[in-house]
Scaffold this motif. Structure first.
Motif, PDB file in Angstrom:
ATOM      1  N   UNK A   1       0.818  -1.207   0.000  1.00  0.00           N
ATOM      2  CA  UNK A   1       0.000   0.000   0.000  1.00  0.00           C
ATOM      3  C   UNK A   1       0.843   1.243   0.000  1.00  0.00           C
TER       4      UNK A   1
ATOM      5  N   UNK B   1      -1.049  -6.535   6.095  1.00  0.00           N
ATOM      6  CA  UNK B   1      -2.247  -7.309   5.810  1.00  0.00           C
ATOM      7  C   UNK B   1      -1.861  -8.659   5.238  1.00  0.00           C
TER       8      UNK B   1
ATOM      9  N   UNK C   1     -12.914  -4.828  -6.394  1.00  0.00           N
ATOM     10  CA  UNK C   1     -13.325  -4.005  -5.294  1.00  0.00           C
ATOM     11  C   UNK C   1     -13.103  -4.805  -4.070  1.00  0.00           C
TER      12      UNK C   1
ATOM     13  N   UNK D   1      -9.655   1.247  -8.276  1.00  0.00           N
ATOM     14  CA  UNK D   1     -10.022   1.986  -7.242  1.00  0.00           C
ATOM     15  C   UNK D   1     -11.234   1.451  -6.771  1.00  0.00           C
ATOM     16  N   UNK D   2     -11.435   0.675  -6.662  1.00  0.00           N
ATOM     17  CA  UNK D   2     -12.383  -0.190  -6.199  1.00  0.00           C
ATOM     18  C   UNK D   2     -13.134  -0.889  -7.192  1.00  0.00           C
TER      19      UNK D   2
ATOM     20  N   UNK E   1      -9.691  -4.918  -2.745  1.00  0.00           N
ATOM     21  CA  UNK E   1      -9.127  -3.844  -2.001  1.00  0.00           C
ATOM     22  C   UNK E   1      -9.135  -4.076  -0.541  1.00  0.00           C
ATOM     23  N   UNK E   2     -10.199  -4.307  -0.081  1.00  0.00           N
ATOM     24  CA  UNK E   2     -10.099  -4.550   1.345  1.00  0.00           C
ATOM     25  C   UNK E   2     -11.105  -5.596   1.639  1.00  0.00           C
ATOM     26  N   UNK E   3     -11.176  -6.414   0.758  1.00  0.00           N
ATOM     27  CA  UNK E   3     -12.126  -7.452   1.016  1.00  0.00           C
ATOM     28  C   UNK E   3     -13.474  -6.881   0.826  1.00  0.00           C
ATOM     29  N   UNK E   4     -13.560  -5.920   0.065  1.00  0.00           N
ATOM     30  CA  UNK E   4     -14.879  -5.369  -0.135  1.00  0.00           C
ATOM     31  C   UNK E   4     -15.572  -6.096  -1.190  1.00  0.00           C
TER      32      UNK E   4
ATOM     33  N   UNK F   1     -18.707  -4.695  -3.212  1.00  0.00           N
ATOM     34  CA  UNK F   1     -18.708  -3.817  -4.332  1.00  0.00           C
ATOM     35  C   UNK F   1     -18.625  -4.509  -5.617  1.00  0.00           C
TER      36      UNK F   1
END
Lengths: 580, 150
Positions: free
Chosen positions: A71, A98, A316, A299-300, A319-322, A325
């Motif tokens: 990151x 992470x 998405x 970006x997502x 990215x953070x486990x999103x 999205x």
């Protein structure tokens, strides 16, 4: 700390190893510098990725290894990784606090030779020299190979399910290049075929690369081939293999770039991020999370609306486990339809890359752009599912170019679409379906640009979405689908993929079953009746492959066979091809 | 010298307590081991860097959470960064809060995030003052002619 640009370590290896550390965290930078110095390495620190690239470019042969954080503010660590791999071909170690499997997977897929978790101990740094050494060995072996795998770090597995890096070693397909499996899982397989002729590693200096690019542009990207480039470049000591391997990397790089650009441009309408509950009737953006770019690019979420029909970008999620999205928008009920598991996007990426290659060979490289634009129009989807990765989109396009004859490819797509539809209902988030779906859609559109294509796409996207969706609650359908995905048999080239896919089945891909299904469905459908969602797919519990496979499949699919689908089959597909 | 011995004991005990209470973890030991003649103030330097960076991050976090529409991805990115840097010196409790913080970000839970912000600020100031105390004792010890026990 100065870098030993002058010459590679002259002292006893590994002392004096020239390391470039890139991290935006000043505390870590200081600590790492100290640790590395204690290991008797020559350290150069850098707080920004761009700066790092500049340093690397200034002295092409000035560093032996790069350690970078994932990151960073100015550039994603994975992107940096790609660049380094493409331009300098140095081993890169990724670091992050992470440790999510998906992230690690992504790192490996992008070609990282290792992934360290912070806090990092000094003993972990002591052994980094092994990566440098290993690379040298491989290079020698690889140089000979036409399909150098050294630079190819596409790992097909995008699933997060396993820590194992499933190496997909494609056959000698144009689209598949042997991948270097850092985890040595399938290393033997890959390497076994290479003859080890000793050759010096070629350093692609800026000049050399310029000549290369010039030659490529002169020939025309769609007609490019290693031999032609080599002739034009007129560098006596350069071999065809050198050029071939560099061309591969270059292609991947371009695809990724193009994807980013095209996608953004062409799919302006695509929804980004969080479309999950959008319920667009047509537009299921099957977002094949496959494209690794997603993470990078987005970006997502990159939404590729029309072209990609991808359900949601898995990116998405990455990215953070999103994951949410990523889900394809259209589905209202589905949670996030295609939320590809993070790994998928990554996989797709790799798969895409492979496509890229294949497509490249098809000379369809240039088609992307066009394709991108055209596809969206065709699809009635209102929403552009988040395009997972431009790459995917691109790939499809490429495929399109290459496979003009693809029969309505639709069947494949349809299958997917159905799934999506059915999947929609299921709230399961769609995981990585992306890859397959994407391709399909592209093909379809390409092939039958008009209605059929559109229909197909929508269907496809749906199905794709469905696939993804199926992951969750109604994963049953998906599970069955999975095997389908694996059903590479339909595709000639896929076989190799299958092998790979199958192997992963040993892996535990618990969460990503869904992913698997998506990809393969396509393949299967072509051959099978679409009407059966749970068709004949073998039971793969290899979620990981989906991401990766799709790409490959696509490649093979498109190139290898002309699907004899008739449009009539679609309806069946719609029905429920995949019942999630 | 009594003074030195006493200070040494004080230092050892205090350091041990920090570990016991979870303020610091193994990583801090690593830092101490990295300190040598060529970098006699290594730990202090690193920790100072951490303090600086943390202030900045915490400000960014507070700002991000004050927005009308909160960009959770951004908040998450900051927390992630903070988690990373706190792991660099072994600030364990801060790290733990960051993990919970990230979960709230994922859930887009504003209240949870705000709560975590308070918590993380609290933990940070705690560990900061503890470390400052530690360094003070070290300084005293060295001034008294002693050396930091390894």
């Amino acid at each position: 700390m100065e870098n030993g640009f002058s010459s590679p370590r002259s002292e006893s290896f590994p002392a004096g190893l020239r390391v470039l550390v890139v991290d935006d965290d000043p505390t870590w930078l200081k600590i790492l510098e100290k640790m590395l110095k204690k290991c008797a390495y020559e350290v150069t620190t850098c707080g920004l990725a761009r700066e790092a690239l500049n340093l690397l470019r200034e002295r092409k042969d000035g560093y032996d290894i790069v350690i970078s954080d994932v990151n960073m503010p100015d550039m994603d660590g994975f992107k940096l990784l790609e660049h380094v791999g493409l331009e300098m071909d140095l081993p890169v170690i990724m670091m992050s606090v992470d440790g999510e499997t998906s992230r690690v997977m992504k790192g490996v897929q992008h070609g990282a030779c290792d992934y360290l978790l912070k806090p990092i101990r000094m003993k972990e740094l002591r052994n980094i020299w092994q990566h440098v050494f290993r690379k040298k060995i491989h290079e020698i072996r690889d140089i000979d190979h036409h399909e150098s795998f050294e630079g190819i770090r596409l790992s097909i597995n995008g699933s997060e399910f396993s820590d194992d890096c499933i190496m997909f070693s494609g056959e000698d397909l144009t689209s598949f290049k042997k991948r270097k499996d850092f985890q040595n899982k399938y290393d033997e397989r890959d390497y076994g075929d290479h003859s080890s002729t000793k050759k010096h590693r070629v350093v692609w200096s800026v000049d050399l690369h310029q000549k290369f690019v010039k030659a490529v542009n002169q020939i025309g990207f769609d007609k490019v081939g290693p031999k032609k480039i080599l002739d034009l470049m007129n560098v006596p000591w350069l071999t065809r293999e050198n050029v071939a391997s560099h061309l591969q990397k270059y292609r991947l790089y371009l695809i990724r770039l193009q994807k980013e650009n095209d996608l953004k441009a062409s799919f302006g309408g695509i929804k980004h991020s969080d479309v999950p509950s959008k319920d667009t009737s047509g537009g299921f953006g099957l977002q094949s999370s496959i494209h690794t770019n997603q993470n990078d690019v987005a970006n997502d979420r990159d939404q590729f609306s029309g072209s990609n029909f991808y359900g949601q970008d898995l990116d998405a999620k990455n990215n953070e486990g999103d994951q949410e999205e990523i889900v394809s928008e259209p589905r209202p009920d589905s949670k996030k339809p295609l939320t590809a598991d993070v790994p998928d996007p990554q996989d797709t990426r790799s798969s895409q890359m492979s496509f890229d290659h294949s497509s490249a060979s098809l000379g369809s490289d240039v088609n992307y752009t066009e394709f991108d634009c055209s596809i969206p129009k065709q699809y009635p989807w209102s929403e552009c599912p988040e395009v997972q990765s431009k790459q995917e989109h691109k790939l499809l396009l490429q495929l399109e170019g290459g496979f003009s004859q693809q029969p309505p490819g639709v069947p494949q797509h349809y299958i997917e679409i159905d799934q999506l539809q059915s999947g929609r209902d299921t709230s399961s988030p769609i995981k990585n379906e992306p890859v397959l779906v994407e391709y399909k859609s592209h093909h379809e559109s390409h092939i039958s640009p008009k209605e059929t294509a559109i229909d197909n796409f929508s269907v496809q996207s749906k199905s794709l979405i469905a696939y993804h969706q199926s992951f969750e609650p109604s994963s049953t359908a998906i599970k069955s689908m999975k095997p389908q995905a694996v059903d590479l048999s339909c595709i000639t080239d896929l076989e190799s993929c299958q092998r790979n896919l199958i192997s992963p089945s040993d892996l535990t891909f618990p969460p990503f079953n869904e992913d698997l299904t998506v990809c393969w469905l396509q393949g299967d459908f072509l051959n099978k009746n679409f009407g059966l969602p749970n068709m004949e797919f073998a039971d793969y519990s290899d979620p990981g492959f989906i991401a990766d496979i799709p790409v490959h499949l696509y490649d093979t699919l498109t190139s290898d066979y002309e699907c004899p689908y008739d449009p009539t089959e679609y309806p069946i597909v719609d029905q429920g091809l995949f019942i999630l | 010298m009594d003074g030195v011995a006493q200070l040494q004991k004080q230092l050892v005990d205090y350091t041990a307590s920090l570990f016991q209470e979870g303020f610091l973890d193994e990583q801090f030991n690593q830092l101490q081991q990295l300190q040598d003649e060529s970098n006699p103030d290594f730990v202090v330097e690193v920790v100072s860097l951490f303090f600086e960076d943390s202030e900045r991050l915490l400000n960014e976090l507070a700002k991000a959470l004050e927005q009308k529409t909160i960009d959770f991805r951004k908040v998450d990115a900051h927390v992630h960064q903070f988690k990373g840097s706190s792991s660099s010196i072994g600030a364990q409790r801060v790290q733990k809060v960051c993990i919970a913080f990230r979960n709230y970000c994922e859930e887009q839970n504003i209240e949870g995030c705000l709560k975590c912000l308070q918590q993380v600020k609290h933990e940070y100031s705690l560990v900061k003052s503890k470390l400052e105390t530690l360094f003070k004792i070290e300084k005293q010890l060295i001034a008294a002619g002693g050396s930091i026990p390894t």
